[in-house]
Structures are given as C-alpha cells and as structure tokens.
Design a protein around this motif. Structure first.
Motif, mmCIF file in Angstrom:
data_model
loop_
_atom_site.group_PDB
_atom_site.id
_atom_site.type_symbol
_atom_site.label_atom_id
_atom_site.label_comp_id
_atom_site.label_asym_id
_atom_site.label_seq_id
_atom_site.Cartn_x
_atom_site.Cartn_y
_atom_site.Cartn_z
ATOM 1 N N LEU A 3 21.106 -14.468 -3.546
ATOM 2 C CA LEU A 3 20.006 -13.577 -3.883
ATOM 3 C C LEU A 3 19.086 -14.328 -4.836
ATOM 4 C CD1 LEU A 3 22.903 -11.763 -4.022
ATOM 5 C CD2 LEU A 3 21.196 -9.938 -3.906
ATOM 6 N N TYR A 4 17.789 -14.100 -4.726
ATOM 7 C CA TYR A 4 16.869 -14.857 -5.565
ATOM 8 C C TYR A 4 15.669 -13.991 -5.954
ATOM 9 C CZ TYR A 4 14.137 -15.341 -1.263
ATOM 10 O OH TYR A 4 13.411 -15.077 -0.121
ATOM 11 N N ALA A 5 15.131 -14.298 -7.125
ATOM 12 C CA ALA A 5 13.989 -13.538 -7.640
ATOM 13 C C ALA A 5 12.711 -13.976 -6.958
ATOM 14 C CB ALA A 5 13.878 -13.732 -9.148
ATOM 15 N N SER A 6 12.077 -13.029 -6.294
ATOM 16 C CA SER A 6 10.696 -13.205 -5.867
ATOM 17 C C SER A 6 9.864 -12.376 -6.844
ATOM 18 C CB SER A 6 10.500 -12.780 -4.415
ATOM 19 O OG SER A 6 9.169 -13.064 -4.002
ATOM 20 N N SER A 7 8.751 -11.841 -6.411
ATOM 21 C CA SER A 7 7.887 -11.111 -7.341
ATOM 22 C C SER A 7 6.889 -10.244 -6.595
ATOM 23 C CB SER A 7 7.119 -12.116 -8.221
ATOM 24 O OG SER A 7 6.091 -11.480 -8.944
ATOM 25 N N SER A 8 6.479 -9.151 -7.234
ATOM 26 C CA SER A 8 5.415 -8.323 -6.668
ATOM 27 C C SER A 8 4.106 -9.095 -6.583
ATOM 28 C CB SER A 8 5.206 -7.070 -7.515
ATOM 29 O OG SER A 8 4.803 -7.405 -8.834
ATOM 30 N N SER A 9 3.999 -10.209 -7.315
ATOM 31 C CA SER A 9 2.758 -10.991 -7.307
ATOM 32 C C SER A 9 2.457 -11.592 -5.942
ATOM 33 C CB SER A 9 2.822 -12.107 -8.364
ATOM 34 O OG SER A 9 3.794 -13.062 -8.016
ATOM 35 N N VAL A 10 3.458 -11.651 -5.048
ATOM 36 C CA VAL A 10 3.197 -12.209 -3.712
ATOM 37 C C VAL A 10 2.195 -11.356 -2.941
ATOM 38 C CG1 VAL A 10 5.473 -13.305 -3.576
ATOM 39 C CG2 VAL A 10 5.127 -11.043 -2.543
ATOM 40 N N TYR A 11 2.042 -10.098 -3.316
ATOM 41 C CA TYR A 11 1.110 -9.217 -2.611
ATOM 42 C C TYR A 11 -0.347 -9.505 -2.970
ATOM 43 C CZ TYR A 11 5.166 -6.506 -1.155
ATOM 44 O OH TYR A 11 6.356 -6.120 -0.586
ATOM 45 N N GLY A 12 -0.562 -10.348 -3.988
ATOM 46 C CA GLY A 12 -1.913 -10.731 -4.349
ATOM 47 C C GLY A 12 -2.767 -9.535 -4.685
ATOM 48 N N ALA A 13 -3.992 -9.523 -4.194
ATOM 49 C CA ALA A 13 -4.915 -8.427 -4.473
ATOM 50 C C ALA A 13 -4.963 -7.442 -3.307
ATOM 51 C CB ALA A 13 -6.302 -8.978 -4.762
ATOM 52 N N ASN A 14 -3.834 -7.282 -2.602
ATOM 53 C CA ASN A 14 -3.773 -6.333 -1.490
ATOM 54 C C ASN A 14 -4.314 -4.965 -1.921
ATOM 55 O OD1 ASN A 14 -2.497 -8.279 0.015
ATOM 56 N ND2 ASN A 14 -0.777 -6.990 0.640
ATOM 57 N N LYS A 15 -5.164 -4.397 -1.101
ATOM 58 C CA LYS A 15 -5.731 -3.084 -1.438
ATOM 59 C C LYS A 15 -4.930 -1.950 -0.812
ATOM 60 C CE LYS A 15 -10.380 -4.451 -2.673
ATOM 61 N NZ LYS A 15 -9.998 -5.851 -2.894
ATOM 62 N N LYS A 16 -4.149 -2.251 0.223
ATOM 63 C CA LYS A 16 -3.315 -1.225 0.850
ATOM 64 C C LYS A 16 -2.112 -0.944 -0.050
ATOM 65 C CE LYS A 16 0.210 -0.932 4.364
ATOM 66 N NZ LYS A 16 1.235 -1.190 3.349
ATOM 67 N N VAL A 17 -1.931 0.314 -0.405
ATOM 68 C CA VAL A 17 -0.785 0.691 -1.228
ATOM 69 C C VAL A 17 -0.086 1.893 -0.592
ATOM 70 C CG1 VAL A 17 -1.688 -0.195 -3.409
ATOM 71 C CG2 VAL A 17 -2.260 2.144 -2.707
ATOM 72 N N PRO A 18 1.236 2.052 -0.835
ATOM 73 C CA PRO A 18 2.084 1.137 -1.591
ATOM 74 C C PRO A 18 2.356 -0.155 -0.823
ATOM 75 C CG PRO A 18 3.415 2.865 -0.614
ATOM 76 C CD PRO A 18 1.990 3.233 -0.348
ATOM 77 N N PHE A 19 2.723 -1.203 -1.556
ATOM 78 C CA PHE A 19 3.027 -2.490 -0.939
ATOM 79 C C PHE A 19 4.347 -2.385 -0.173
ATOM 80 C CE2 PHE A 19 0.912 -4.638 -4.863
ATOM 81 C CZ PHE A 19 -0.337 -4.292 -4.392
ATOM 82 N N GLU A 20 4.296 -2.815 1.093
ATOM 83 C CA GLU A 20 5.507 -2.818 1.918
ATOM 84 C C GLU A 20 5.903 -4.255 2.230
ATOM 85 O OE1 GLU A 20 5.654 0.775 4.823
ATOM 86 O OE2 GLU A 20 3.577 0.072 4.820
ATOM 87 N N GLU A 21 7.189 -4.460 2.436
ATOM 88 C CA GLU A 21 7.700 -5.817 2.669
ATOM 89 C C GLU A 21 7.112 -6.444 3.919
ATOM 90 O OE1 GLU A 21 10.936 -3.573 0.387
ATOM 91 O OE2 GLU A 21 9.486 -3.132 1.972
ATOM 92 N N THR A 22 6.607 -5.625 4.830
ATOM 93 C CA THR A 22 6.010 -6.155 6.068
ATOM 94 C C THR A 22 4.529 -6.497 5.905
ATOM 95 O OG1 THR A 22 5.644 -3.861 6.744
ATOM 96 C CG2 THR A 22 7.612 -4.961 7.609
ATOM 97 N N ASP A 23 3.964 -6.253 4.727
ATOM 98 C CA ASP A 23 2.548 -6.540 4.510
ATOM 99 C C ASP A 23 2.271 -8.042 4.546
ATOM 100 O OD1 ASP A 23 2.037 -3.867 4.194
ATOM 101 O OD2 ASP A 23 1.909 -3.921 2.009
ATOM 102 N N PHE A 24 1.037 -8.379 4.871
ATOM 103 C CA PHE A 24 0.561 -9.769 4.865
ATOM 104 C C PHE A 24 0.524 -10.264 3.421
ATOM 105 C CE2 PHE A 24 -2.978 -12.885 5.001
ATOM 106 C CZ PHE A 24 -2.531 -13.688 6.034
ATOM 107 N N VAL A 25 1.176 -11.385 3.155
ATOM 108 C CA VAL A 25 1.249 -11.896 1.771
ATOM 109 C C VAL A 25 0.872 -13.383 1.706
ATOM 110 C CG1 VAL A 25 2.867 -10.192 0.843
ATOM 111 C CG2 VAL A 25 3.757 -12.217 2.021
ATOM 112 N N ASP A 26 -0.162 -13.759 2.420
ATOM 113 C CA ASP A 26 -0.581 -15.163 2.455
ATOM 114 C C ASP A 26 -1.817 -15.446 1.611
ATOM 115 O OD1 ASP A 26 1.525 -15.846 3.999
ATOM 116 O OD2 ASP A 26 0.421 -16.035 5.882
#
Length: 340
Positions: A131-154
C-alpha cells in the motif's frame, strides 16, 4: 472487518516517524502486530515532533526502527532481506505542494527514486500487499466534484502532484509485470493531534501564540472561498487498515482509493471552527489576526472526495466532524506546547 483477519504478519511502514505513519504504526502495535519502521528523520519540519512520535513507538517490544532513506536502494533491499515483511505501507515522501516549487530535487529523490526502490524490493522479495500514499493533489484543478477514482488525472498543477501520479503509474506497471498486489491511497487534507506543522491549521495555531497574523490564500473572497475535504487522522488509519486485508485480485492487481471525508468545508469555516476549539481549550476567546492574499501557485480551489469505491470495498467512510477533530487537535496543542 478486522485487520486481525489477515493473521499475525510483519508490517514494514516507511515514514513511521511521520504523521500518518506514526498513527498507523501505533494502532498496529497495539493490536499485537510486528512493525518495522523506517524513517530518515529529515528536518522538513520540527524534528522534535518526529522524535516524540518515535519515542512512543519504541515503547512497544514488537517495534523495530531502522533509520535510513528510501532513496538509498541498498538500505531498502537490505531492510527487506533482514525483516522479511509480509505487508509494506509506503508513507515516506517529501510532502507539501508549495515546498515543491522551492525545492523540486527533494521530491524526485524521495517520491520517485525512493518509491522505485520500494517497488524493486517488493519485486525481488515478494509481499502479500503493498500500500502506498498517493494524494488528492493528483486531481489537479478538476472542476467536476466529488472527485472519483475514475476521473482524468493527467493535469497536475504542482510537482508534488506529478510525483504522486507517477507513483500510481509505476505501481500499476509493477503490478502488471510482476503481479505485485498494490493499493494507492489518495489522502485528502489529513489533520489531527501530533500532525504536520507545515499544514495550515497547525501553522495558524503557531502564529496565534507567537502574536503573528495568519495568511489566508483566498483573496478575501468569502463567496468563492477555497474548499477542502479535511479528513481526521483516525479515519485515515481505519481506512488503511481495512484495505490492508483487501489486496487487489484483478489480472493487474492494482487499485487506487480516495480516503477523504466526503464533506468539504470552506477554509474560513475551518478557521472559525479552529478558533472556537482553541477558545474551548484555553477557556478564553481566541480570534486570529488575518491577512488575505492571492491563492498560491500549485494550490487548487477545491478538494472533494467521492468515497463510494472505499465503501463498496470495505464498508467504511470517514465520519469525524471538523468540530470533533479540531477540538482534539486544540486540546493536544495546548497541552503539548504548554500554552495559555
């Protein structure tokens, strides 16, 4: 679901003197598990706090501490050979969004090279679950909320976020190639007693007691204030522990999960709640002197976790209110620093 369902195993936790690492290690030790802690005790923030956390862990006979850096490959491989961990939880990282602008080298060394060494160790000395720590920061400035794990994070907006997204890609690759069961943990603004002094809530308390104004990076725009999904440390630990006994079993055994409160609050609401909590702890009214400044590069306007995937997998979602969580932090802060 209990962590004891996976039996007596050895847990290797990197970043064990850090905020989340300390609480997770402590809870596993209380439950009688063997924990190998790794940390380099760097001076990114107040080292005394790290030593105090570590001192509490060393009170347990089932705790072994190895001081070293995950970016040292020989040290990591040797640690795996000597301790033969069943489960690895990588929480060591160079943290902080704003600091990644000042000192990018530290992020590549720890978050990229260090995590690569952990993956290599798991490849050469197989484990039941990484198990490893990622972060909510991967979602960047996504405007769609709530953030889902299937969201685009590039589209990360900080180097810190880019390193965490890189960790997810690296882990997926190693899971694909070597069938390492791996789970990424996207944490959302973790807070609580013995937390990180570089976090805003901790810094606000520090500045109040040194007579300094607090800086609030929202331009003084209360209508369009920053929103954050503040998640109390006990909820983070429970989420991790439940996931430990649920390694991915897909053809590529890799998954990511949000661990957030699913209930974002305005930054100003959080601040007034902290003022009330400190007022309760001190028995007198507390009000911060505030300076409003523009949002900083790398910051995002909102974080908001969808917790559906976590609930479906392990039947849990974080539940601690900011009123309860901040009161526990304030009580600890007043006692630890002996302020009046």
């Amino acid at each position: 679901m209990s962590i004891t369902s996976i039996g007596e195993k050895t847990y290797l936790i990197t970043g064990s003197a850090g905020f989340i690492g300390f609480y997770l290690s402590s809870d596993l030790l209380k439950k009688g598990h063997k924990v190998i802690g790794i940390d380099n005790i760097n001076d990114y923030y107040e080292v005394k706090l790290k030593h105090d956390r570590l001192a509490q862990l060393k009170e347990y006979d089932n705790f072994l501490f190895l001081e070293g850096d995950i970016s040292d490959k020989d040290f990591i491989l040797d640690s795996f050979i000597k301790t033969k961990p069943n489960v690895v939880i990588n929480l060591a990282a160079q943290a902080g969004v704003r600091y990644s602008i000042e000192n990018p080298d530290a992020y590549i060394q720890s978050n990229i090279n260090g995590f690569f060494n952990i993956l290599e160790a798991c490849r050469n000395y197989p484990v039941d679950h990484l198990l490893y720590a990622s972060s909510s920061s991967v979602y960047g400035a996504n405007k769609k909320v709530p953030f889902e794990e299937t969201d685009f994070v590039d589209n990360p907006v900080s180097l810190y976020a880019a390193t965490k997204k890189s960790n997810e890609l690296m882990a997926h690759t190693y899971s694909h190639l070597y069938k390492i069961p791996a789970t990424g943990l996207r944490f959302f603004t973790v807070y609580g007693p013995m937390g990180r002094p570089d976090m805003a809530y901790f810094g606000f308390a520090n500045k109040y007691f040194t007579g300094e104004p607090v800086k609030i990076f929202n331009n003084g725009d209360f209508e369009n204030d920053l929103y954050r999904d503040f998640t109390y440390i006990d909820d983070i630990v429970e989420g991790i522990e439940r996931l430990i006994s649920n390694p991915p079993t897909d053809s590529v055994p890799h998954k990511v999960y949000n661990i957030g409160n699913n209930s974002p609050v305005k930054l100003m609401t959080f601040i007034t709640t902290l003022e009330k909590a400190l007022s309760n702890s001190l028995g007198r009214e507390v009000e911060f002197e505030k300076i409003f400044e523009p949002i900083k590069p790398g910051d995002v306007p909102a974080t908001y976790a969808s917790t559906e995937r976590l609930q479906e997998a392990v039947g849990f979602k974080p539940k601690t209110s900011i009123e309860e969580g901040l009161q526990k932090f304030a009580d600890w802060y007043v006692d630890y620093y002996n302020v009046k």
